[in-house]
Scaffold this motif. Sequence first.
Motif, PDB file in Angstrom:
ATOM      1  N   ARG A 132       0.816  -1.215   0.000  1.00 29.30           N
ATOM      2  CA  ARG A 132       0.000   0.000   0.000  1.00 29.30           C
ATOM      3  C   ARG A 132       0.855   1.273   0.000  1.00 29.30           C
ATOM      4  NH1 ARG A 132      -4.527  -0.976   4.585  1.00 29.30           N
ATOM      5  NH2 ARG A 132      -2.607  -0.953   5.804  1.00 29.30           N
ATOM      6  N   PRO A 133       1.871   1.397   0.851  1.00 29.09           N
ATOM      7  CA  PRO A 133       2.719   2.597   0.774  1.00 29.09           C
ATOM      8  C   PRO A 133       3.420   2.761  -0.580  1.00 29.09           C
ATOM      9  CG  PRO A 133       3.065   1.482   2.863  1.00 29.09           C
ATOM     10  CD  PRO A 133       2.234   0.560   2.017  1.00 29.09           C
ATOM     11  N   LEU A 134       3.867   1.647  -1.148  1.00 29.89           N
ATOM     12  CA  LEU A 134       4.547   1.737  -2.440  1.00 29.89           C
ATOM     13  C   LEU A 134       3.593   2.213  -3.536  1.00 29.89           C
ATOM     14  CD1 LEU A 134       6.796  -1.461  -2.398  1.00 29.89           C
ATOM     15  CD2 LEU A 134       7.492   0.926  -2.037  1.00 29.89           C
ATOM     16  N   LEU A 135       2.354   1.715  -3.519  1.00 29.16           N
ATOM     17  CA  LEU A 135       1.375   2.160  -4.503  1.00 29.16           C
ATOM     18  C   LEU A 135       1.021   3.621  -4.301  1.00 29.16           C
ATOM     19  CD1 LEU A 135      -0.564   1.577  -6.819  1.00 29.16           C
ATOM     20  CD2 LEU A 135      -2.246   0.793  -5.135  1.00 29.16           C
ATOM     21  N   LEU A 136       0.847   4.028  -3.052  1.00 28.63           N
ATOM     22  CA  LEU A 136       0.510   5.429  -2.767  1.00 28.63           C
ATOM     23  C   LEU A 136       1.643   6.363  -3.192  1.00 28.63           C
ATOM     24  CD1 LEU A 136      -1.206   4.962   0.699  1.00 28.63           C
ATOM     25  CD2 LEU A 136      -2.318   5.722  -1.407  1.00 28.63           C
ATOM     26  N   ARG A 137       2.885   5.910  -3.076  1.00 25.29           N
ATOM     27  CA  ARG A 137       4.019   6.743  -3.506  1.00 25.29           C
ATOM     28  C   ARG A 137       3.899   7.114  -4.977  1.00 25.29           C
ATOM     29  NH1 ARG A 137       8.536   5.247  -4.279  1.00 25.29           N
ATOM     30  NH2 ARG A 137       9.793   7.071  -3.739  1.00 25.29           N
ATOM     31  N   THR A 138       3.449   6.175  -5.790  1.00 20.39           N
ATOM     32  CA  THR A 138       3.360   6.447  -7.224  1.00 20.39           C
ATOM     33  C   THR A 138       2.293   7.484  -7.541  1.00 20.39           C
ATOM     34  OG1 THR A 138       1.745   4.673  -7.630  1.00 20.39           O
ATOM     35  CG2 THR A 138       4.078   4.073  -7.678  1.00 20.39           C
ATOM     36  N   MET A 139       1.352   7.692  -6.644  1.00 24.37           N
ATOM     37  CA  MET A 139       0.270   8.654  -6.881  1.00 24.37           C
ATOM     38  C   MET A 139       0.477   9.963  -6.140  1.00 24.37           C
ATOM     39  SD  MET A 139      -3.061   6.115  -6.799  1.00 24.37           S
ATOM     40  CE  MET A 139      -2.708   5.400  -5.210  1.00 24.37           C
ATOM     41  N   LEU A 140       1.647  10.118  -5.507  1.00 31.12           N
ATOM     42  CA  LEU A 140       1.902  11.309  -4.693  1.00 31.12           C
ATOM     43  C   LEU A 140       3.090  12.111  -5.210  1.00 31.12           C
ATOM     44  CD1 LEU A 140       1.383   9.682  -1.169  1.00 31.12           C
ATOM     45  CD2 LEU A 140      -0.030  11.490  -2.166  1.00 31.12           C
ATOM     46  N   ARG A 141       3.269  12.119  -6.509  1.00 33.72           N
ATOM     47  CA  ARG A 141       4.423  12.811  -7.069  1.00 33.72           C
ATOM     48  C   ARG A 141       4.380  14.320  -6.805  1.00 33.72           C
ATOM     49  NH1 ARG A 141       6.998   9.068 -10.067  1.00 33.72           N
ATOM     50  NH2 ARG A 141       5.751   7.317 -10.886  1.00 33.72           N
ATOM     51  N   GLU A 142       3.185  14.883  -6.662  1.00 31.54           N
ATOM     52  CA  GLU A 142       3.052  16.308  -6.416  1.00 31.54           C
ATOM     53  C   GLU A 142       2.965  16.631  -4.928  1.00 31.54           C
ATOM     54  OE1 GLU A 142      -0.307  17.662  -8.566  1.00 31.54           O
ATOM     55  OE2 GLU A 142       0.495  17.107 -10.543  1.00 31.54           O
ATOM     56  N   HIS A 143       3.109  15.619  -4.088  1.00 27.12           N
ATOM     57  CA  HIS A 143       3.014  15.822  -2.640  1.00 27.12           C
ATOM     58  C   HIS A 143       4.248  15.174  -2.003  1.00 27.12           C
ATOM     59  CE1 HIS A 143      -1.182  17.073  -3.215  1.00 27.12           C
ATOM     60  NE2 HIS A 143      -1.272  16.044  -4.037  1.00 27.12           N
ATOM     61  N   GLY A 144       5.372  15.876  -2.091  1.00 28.35           N
ATOM     62  CA  GLY A 144       6.656  15.316  -1.692  1.00 28.35           C
ATOM     63  C   GLY A 144       6.732  14.897  -0.239  1.00 28.35           C
ATOM     64  N   ALA A 145       6.155  15.696   0.674  1.00 31.69           N
ATOM     65  CA  ALA A 145       6.250  15.385   2.091  1.00 31.69           C
ATOM     66  C   ALA A 145       5.497  14.101   2.426  1.00 31.69           C
ATOM     67  CB  ALA A 145       5.700  16.551   2.914  1.00 31.69           C
TER      68      ALA A 145
END
Length: 406
Positions: A132-145
Motif C-alpha cells: 500500500r505505501p509503495l502504490l501510494l508513492r506512485t500517486m503522490l508525485r506532487e506531494h513530496g512530504a
Amino acid sequence: MGRPSEAAQAGGILRGNEDTRQANFLELFFDLALVFALIGVVSRVVPDLLSENVRLRWLSLLYTVVLALPLLWLWTTTAHITSRFDFRNRWIQLLVLASAFGLLIMTTSLPYAFVARGGAFAVPYVLLHIGRPLLLRTMLREHGAIRALYTRRAIWSTASAVFWLWGAAERDAYRVALWSVAITVDLVVARFSWPVPGMRRVPTSAWAMADTAHLPGRYQQLLLIALGETVLSIGLTYTAHPATIAATTALVITFLSSVLLWRIYFYRAGQVLAQAVGMSSNRATLGRNIGSAHVLMVLGIVAIAAGAETVLAHPGGRTQPAWLLAILGGPAIFMLGRIRLERAVFNRLAVRRFVAIGALVLLAPPLAFGPPLLAAIVAAVVLLGVAVADARHAAGRPLEVPSPSA
C-alpha cells in the motif's frame, strides 16, 4: 465502486474539505471483515483458556494480544488511508477492498495460527503494509512530504517483514516470540513516525487528519464493532449451551457489562471526539493519542469477551487464575484506554477510573476462591460504579466542552 470525483478524475488523490465526513459504504464493508476477525480471535483463544494445561491457559492470554494487535493495526492504517485520501479514487477503493480481503484471509488462519497456516496470517499482513505505501508513492508525485512519509513506512514494513515471515516458517513458541517482536517493531516505529537514518524528517505527520470528523467517527465505530462482537460471541455461545440459570445469568451480566462499557466510553470523551479534534492545536499528536487509546480499549473488550465465554462454559467451581485475569483484566485494560482518551480529550486524569482499576486488583485475590460467575458479577458492579460516578459528576452541570491536551 462509484463514479470518481472530478478531483480524482483530474489526478487528485487527497481528501478535500468538501468530502463527506461520515464513513462511506466501502469502509463499512471493510468493517464487516473486522467483525469476523475479532470473533475469530476470541474463538481461537477460548479453547486454550479452558484447557486443562496450565501453561496453555496462560499462553492463551499472550495469544490474544499477538493475534489481535496485527488485525487492529491493519484496521487503523486502513482508516488513516481513507481519512487522508479521496475514497472516490479507484485506486483507494482498490486498496480498501484488498485490505478487507487480506483481513479475511488472516482471520481464516486463526484456528491454526501457531501450528500451521502461518503464511496465511503473515503474508497478507506484510503485502498490505509494504504494497500500500509503495502504490501510494506512485500517486503522490506532487506531494513530496507525504510521499516521503510513505517511503519511510515501506522501509520499516520491509524490515519487520523479516520477523513476520520468519515466524510464519516456525511453529509454537518460536512463532509467538517472532510475531511478538514484529508487531512491537511496527507499533514502536509508528509511534515515532517511522524514522529512517539519513532521511530528513518531513513536516507531515502520519497521524494528520484531513478533517475533524471522519477519523474520530471511525474510532467510534471501532468501539461499537468491538462491543457488538462481545454481544454476538456470547449470544452464539449461549445458543450452543443448555439454558441453565447460571448460563442465563452469565448472558445477562455480559450484556449489561457491554451496555456499561458503551456508556462509560461515550459519556463524555467518546461523544465529543470530533469537537476535541476541531479545538486541538496539534491534530497529529491528538490523533495518535486517540488511536492508541482506542486500541487499548478494544483489547480490553476482546479480553472481556473471552472471559465471558469462559464464565458461560464454567459458571461454577473455582476460578482459575488465567480466567480471573481475563474476567477482571479486560475491564482494567479498557479503563486504562479510557483514561488515556480522557487525558487526550479533556487534559485530565479521571480519579474514579483509577479507583475502578484499583478495586479490580484488590478484589482479585478473594475472587480467586469463588466461582467465575461471581467474578463476572463483581466486574459488572465495578463498571456500574464508574457509570454512576460519571452520571453524578455530570448531574446539574452544563455539557462539558473539550480541552484537548494537544
